[in-house]
Design a protein around this motif. Sequence first.
Motif, PDB file in Angstrom:
ATOM      1  N   GLU A 297       0.854  -1.197   0.000  1.00 38.01           N
ATOM      2  CA  GLU A 297       0.000   0.000   0.000  1.00 38.01           C
ATOM      3  C   GLU A 297       0.882   1.237   0.000  1.00 38.01           C
ATOM      4  OE1 GLU A 297      -3.594   0.346   1.582  1.00 38.01           O
ATOM      5  OE2 GLU A 297      -3.895  -1.757   2.149  1.00 38.01           O
ATOM      6  N   HIS A 298       0.458   2.222  -0.755  1.00 37.21           N
ATOM      7  CA  HIS A 298       1.208   3.478  -0.781  1.00 37.21           C
ATOM      8  C   HIS A 298       0.239   4.634  -0.969  1.00 37.21           C
ATOM      9  CE1 HIS A 298       1.055   1.691  -4.827  1.00 37.21           C
ATOM     10  NE2 HIS A 298       1.054   2.920  -5.316  1.00 37.21           N
ATOM     11  N   ARG A 299       0.726   5.845  -0.737  1.00 34.43           N
ATOM     12  CA  ARG A 299      -0.114   7.038  -0.836  1.00 34.43           C
ATOM     13  C   ARG A 299       0.780   8.251  -1.097  1.00 34.43           C
ATOM     14  NH1 ARG A 299      -1.689   8.444   5.488  1.00 34.43           N
ATOM     15  NH2 ARG A 299       0.358   9.272   6.089  1.00 34.43           N
ATOM     16  N   VAL A 300       0.157   9.383  -1.379  1.00 37.17           N
ATOM     17  CA  VAL A 300       0.930  10.614  -1.567  1.00 37.17           C
ATOM     18  C   VAL A 300       0.330  11.703  -0.684  1.00 37.17           C
ATOM     19  CG1 VAL A 300       1.711  12.368  -3.221  1.00 37.17           C
ATOM     20  CG2 VAL A 300       1.463   9.986  -3.976  1.00 37.17           C
ATOM     21  N   LEU A 301       1.174  12.365   0.109  1.00 37.95           N
ATOM     22  CA  LEU A 301       0.710  13.464   0.954  1.00 37.95           C
ATOM     23  C   LEU A 301       0.486  14.703   0.095  1.00 37.95           C
ATOM     24  CD1 LEU A 301       3.232  13.112   3.944  1.00 37.95           C
ATOM     25  CD2 LEU A 301       0.871  12.240   3.811  1.00 37.95           C
ATOM     26  N   ALA A 302      -0.466  15.528   0.508  1.00 42.81           N
ATOM     27  CA  ALA A 302      -0.618  16.849  -0.107  1.00 42.81           C
ATOM     28  C   ALA A 302       0.444  17.765   0.515  1.00 42.81           C
ATOM     29  CB  ALA A 302      -2.018  17.381   0.136  1.00 42.81           C
ATOM     30  N   ASN A 303       0.688  18.903  -0.131  1.00 36.59           N
ATOM     31  CA  ASN A 303       1.791  19.754   0.307  1.00 36.59           C
ATOM     32  C   ASN A 303       1.445  21.231   0.061  1.00 36.59           C
ATOM     33  OD1 ASN A 303       4.395  20.896   0.731  1.00 36.59           O
ATOM     34  ND2 ASN A 303       5.373  19.044  -0.079  1.00 36.59           N
ATOM     35  N   HIS A 304       1.905  22.092   0.971  1.00 39.86           N
ATOM     36  CA  HIS A 304       1.768  23.539   0.734  1.00 39.86           C
ATOM     37  C   HIS A 304       2.502  23.946  -0.533  1.00 39.86           C
ATOM     38  CE1 HIS A 304      -0.339  25.260   4.079  1.00 39.86           C
ATOM     39  NE2 HIS A 304       0.374  24.571   4.957  1.00 39.86           N
ATOM     40  N   ILE A 305       3.586  23.202  -0.805  1.00 35.84           N
ATOM     41  CA  ILE A 305       4.455  23.524  -1.935  1.00 35.84           C
ATOM     42  C   ILE A 305       4.011  22.736  -3.163  1.00 35.84           C
ATOM     43  CG2 ILE A 305       6.857  23.473  -2.744  1.00 35.84           C
ATOM     44  CD1 ILE A 305       7.598  23.268   0.287  1.00 35.84           C
ATOM     45  N   GLY A 306       4.141  23.344  -4.311  1.00 33.18           N
ATOM     46  CA  GLY A 306       3.787  22.608  -5.521  1.00 33.18           C
ATOM     47  C   GLY A 306       3.809  23.510  -6.730  1.00 33.18           C
ATOM     48  N   PRO A 307       3.462  22.956  -7.900  1.00 31.12           N
ATOM     49  CA  PRO A 307       2.922  21.618  -8.075  1.00 31.12           C
ATOM     50  C   PRO A 307       3.977  20.518  -7.927  1.00 31.12           C
ATOM     51  CG  PRO A 307       3.362  22.577 -10.217  1.00 31.12           C
ATOM     52  CD  PRO A 307       3.662  23.639  -9.194  1.00 31.12           C
ATOM     53  N   ARG A 308       3.514  19.304  -7.575  1.00 27.69           N
ATOM     54  CA  ARG A 308       4.361  18.105  -7.659  1.00 27.69           C
ATOM     55  C   ARG A 308       3.903  17.346  -8.901  1.00 27.69           C
ATOM     56  NH1 ARG A 308       3.656  12.554  -6.240  1.00 27.69           N
ATOM     57  NH2 ARG A 308       5.625  11.553  -5.720  1.00 27.69           N
ATOM     58  N   ILE A 309       4.872  16.851  -9.654  1.00 24.84           N
ATOM     59  CA  ILE A 309       4.528  16.093 -10.861  1.00 24.84           C
ATOM     60  C   ILE A 309       5.100  14.688 -10.761  1.00 24.84           C
ATOM     61  CG2 ILE A 309       4.960  15.965 -13.369  1.00 24.84           C
ATOM     62  CD1 ILE A 309       4.704  19.187 -12.966  1.00 24.84           C
ATOM     63  N   SER A 310       4.282  13.714 -11.139  1.00 26.49           N
ATOM     64  CA  SER A 310       4.774  12.346 -11.188  1.00 26.49           C
ATOM     65  C   SER A 310       4.158  11.653 -12.390  1.00 26.49           C
ATOM     66  CB  SER A 310       4.431  11.598  -9.895  1.00 26.49           C
ATOM     67  OG  SER A 310       3.049  11.382  -9.826  1.00 26.49           O
ATOM     68  N   VAL A 311       4.873  10.646 -12.888  1.00 24.83           N
ATOM     69  CA  VAL A 311       4.394   9.892 -14.047  1.00 24.83           C
ATOM     70  C   VAL A 311       4.478   8.407 -13.694  1.00 24.83           C
ATOM     71  CG1 VAL A 311       4.749   9.390 -16.494  1.00 24.83           C
ATOM     72  CG2 VAL A 311       5.228  11.694 -15.624  1.00 24.83           C
ATOM     73  N   ALA A 312       3.319   7.761 -13.604  1.00 28.42           N
ATOM     74  CA  ALA A 312       3.269   6.350 -13.210  1.00 28.42           C
ATOM     75  C   ALA A 312       2.943   5.503 -14.438  1.00 28.42           C
ATOM     76  CB  ALA A 312       2.212   6.149 -12.133  1.00 28.42           C
ATOM     77  N   SER A 313       3.799   4.516 -14.726  1.00 26.33           N
ATOM     78  CA  SER A 313       3.592   3.633 -15.877  1.00 26.33           C
ATOM     79  C   SER A 313       3.254   2.240 -15.366  1.00 26.33           C
ATOM     80  CB  SER A 313       4.849   3.578 -16.744  1.00 26.33           C
ATOM     81  OG  SER A 313       5.214   4.889 -17.153  1.00 26.33           O
ATOM     82  N   PHE A 314       2.096   1.740 -15.786  1.00 24.77           N
ATOM     83  CA  PHE A 314       1.572   0.474 -15.250  1.00 24.77           C
ATOM     84  C   PHE A 314       1.596  -0.606 -16.323  1.00 24.77           C
ATOM     85  CE2 PHE A 314      -0.590   4.052 -13.260  1.00 24.77           C
ATOM     86  CZ  PHE A 314      -0.495   3.767 -11.900  1.00 24.77           C
ATOM     87  N   PHE A 315       2.270  -1.728 -16.028  1.00 24.31           N
ATOM     88  CA  PHE A 315       2.266  -2.858 -16.953  1.00 24.31           C
ATOM     89  C   PHE A 315       1.214  -3.868 -16.494  1.00 24.31           C
ATOM     90  CE2 PHE A 315       6.396  -1.018 -17.720  1.00 24.31           C
ATOM     91  CZ  PHE A 315       6.520  -1.129 -19.100  1.00 24.31           C
ATOM     92  N   ALA A 316       0.205  -4.086 -17.327  1.00 20.75           N
ATOM     93  CA  ALA A 316      -0.853  -5.026 -16.949  1.00 20.75           C
ATOM     94  C   ALA A 316      -1.669  -5.455 -18.155  1.00 20.75           C
ATOM     95  CB  ALA A 316      -1.792  -4.395 -15.934  1.00 20.75           C
ATOM     96  N   ILE A 317      -2.241  -6.653 -18.078  1.00 15.70           N
ATOM     97  CA  ILE A 317      -3.255  -7.104 -19.037  1.00 15.70           C
ATOM     98  C   ILE A 317      -4.343  -7.789 -18.225  1.00 15.70           C
ATOM     99  CG2 ILE A 317      -2.317  -7.525 -21.363  1.00 15.70           C
ATOM    100  CD1 ILE A 317      -1.548 -10.346 -19.833  1.00 15.70           C
ATOM    101  N   TYR A 318      -5.560  -7.723 -18.740  1.00 15.79           N
ATOM    102  CA  TYR A 318      -6.684  -8.282 -17.978  1.00 15.79           C
ATOM    103  C   TYR A 318      -7.492  -9.281 -18.807  1.00 15.79           C
ATOM    104  CZ  TYR A 318      -5.420  -4.268 -15.149  1.00 15.79           C
ATOM    105  OH  TYR A 318      -4.718  -3.348 -14.399  1.00 15.79           O
ATOM    106  N   ASP A 319      -6.956  -9.692 -19.970  1.00 14.86           N
ATOM    107  CA  ASP A 319      -7.755 -10.508 -20.886  1.00 14.86           C
ATOM    108  C   ASP A 319      -7.586 -12.006 -20.642  1.00 14.86           C
ATOM    109  OD1 ASP A 319      -5.166 -10.831 -21.691  1.00 14.86           O
ATOM    110  OD2 ASP A 319      -5.537 -10.442 -23.821  1.00 14.86           O
ATOM    111  N   ARG A 320      -7.299 -12.400 -19.409  1.00 19.11           N
ATOM    112  CA  ARG A 320      -7.117 -13.823 -19.149  1.00 19.11           C
ATOM    113  C   ARG A 320      -7.443 -14.181 -17.703  1.00 19.11           C
ATOM    114  NH1 ARG A 320      -1.291 -13.708 -21.337  1.00 19.11           N
ATOM    115  NH2 ARG A 320      -2.421 -12.278 -22.680  1.00 19.11           N
TER     116      ARG A 320
END
Length: 366
Positions: A297-320
């Motif tokens: 489990e993970h999460r991201v805190l909000a911040n007075h400072i920003g913007p924060r930028i992140s790019v999450a790339s997910f490898f997955a398939i659901y056809d089976r």
Amino acid sequence: MESSKTQLDLVLKGSGYDIEKEIKAFDESKAGVKGLVDSGIVKIPPFFVVPENVVSSQPTPAHLQIPVIDLKDTHGDPVRHEKVIKEIRSALEIWGFFQVVNHGVSKDIMEGMIEGVKGFHEEKNEVKKEYYTRDVKKKVTYTSNTLIHKTKAADWKDTLYFRMAPDSPHPEELPVVCRETTIKYTAYIRGLGDTLLKLVSEALGLNPDHLIEFGCDKGLKIMCHYYPPCPEPSRTLGSKSHTDPDFLTILMQDHIGGLQVFHQNQWIDVPPIPGAFVINGGDLLQLISNAKFKSAEHRVLANHIGPRISVASFFAIYDRICGPIKELLSDENPAVYKEVPLMEYIAQYMWKEQEGGMTTLDRFRL
Ligand code: OGA
Ligand code: NI
């Protein structure tokens, strides 16, 4: 509707506040959380507020650090190769998370993508609006809080989303400010994804091509998050606690920080390291590895400072339909999960908020 939301609804209605109406107005503005911040609000709207105590966390103890793995010479040098496999095995068993350096993706490519994503989110509303939709069939979308009507509290972030594989969008479908950078970045991420999936296969004691032959790299979704500065960061979250619904996630975060992983009953910071990627195993890896590798489990805190930028790339398939890999099972290590129709799993993941420490995957335990 969840009881706590109903209660909050009643309290707010009593005070003349209609949460559904506020959410509708927010959604129809198509301006996201950034739009709220730009309008000059100093208090966050009630539909972002999480219960007290949710946000607080202790300082990360010095002895609990997410492993950092150096991928240099992993191909050429057999001694280094063995060492890296061991490090990945231990990181995924213990943490479900690690960071990688010397991964072969240049700083230019990484910074270019961060700038492109920032550029999109900071475009005029008229430009961004064109992409704002909750249509899950679309390959390119921009939204704030995909499941806003289902969740108890909205996240303090906006997201630009790309479904890059199996069939990638036509280049013209990508917003022009980040078109070229996204296409380049995606190519590098697919390469790094394959490198990591080979190492993870070996870390499971399997042939290096096992996970790729299974199709783990066939599907790739990229979420480009923009976390605006928040006037009341102790009352909401940038991303609420969750596990990822994939095999493997490659995350790039900028220098702001705020990502935390739940480990040994506490929230541990995942500190930004310039030029590093954060890698984590998702629910599908936990499933096929028979819970040897963790989907933390993970999460991201909000911040007075920003913007924060992140790019999450997910490898997955659901056809089976898939369950724990047969080669990993024995009398001493019997299957702990059923054979899971992945379409059913992902439908549950999307529509049921994770509750009471029970993740979607837990519902498929034997
Ligand atoms: C996610 C995620 C973390 C971040 O997109 O699933 O966990 O730092 N993102 O944005
Ligand atoms: Ni995540």
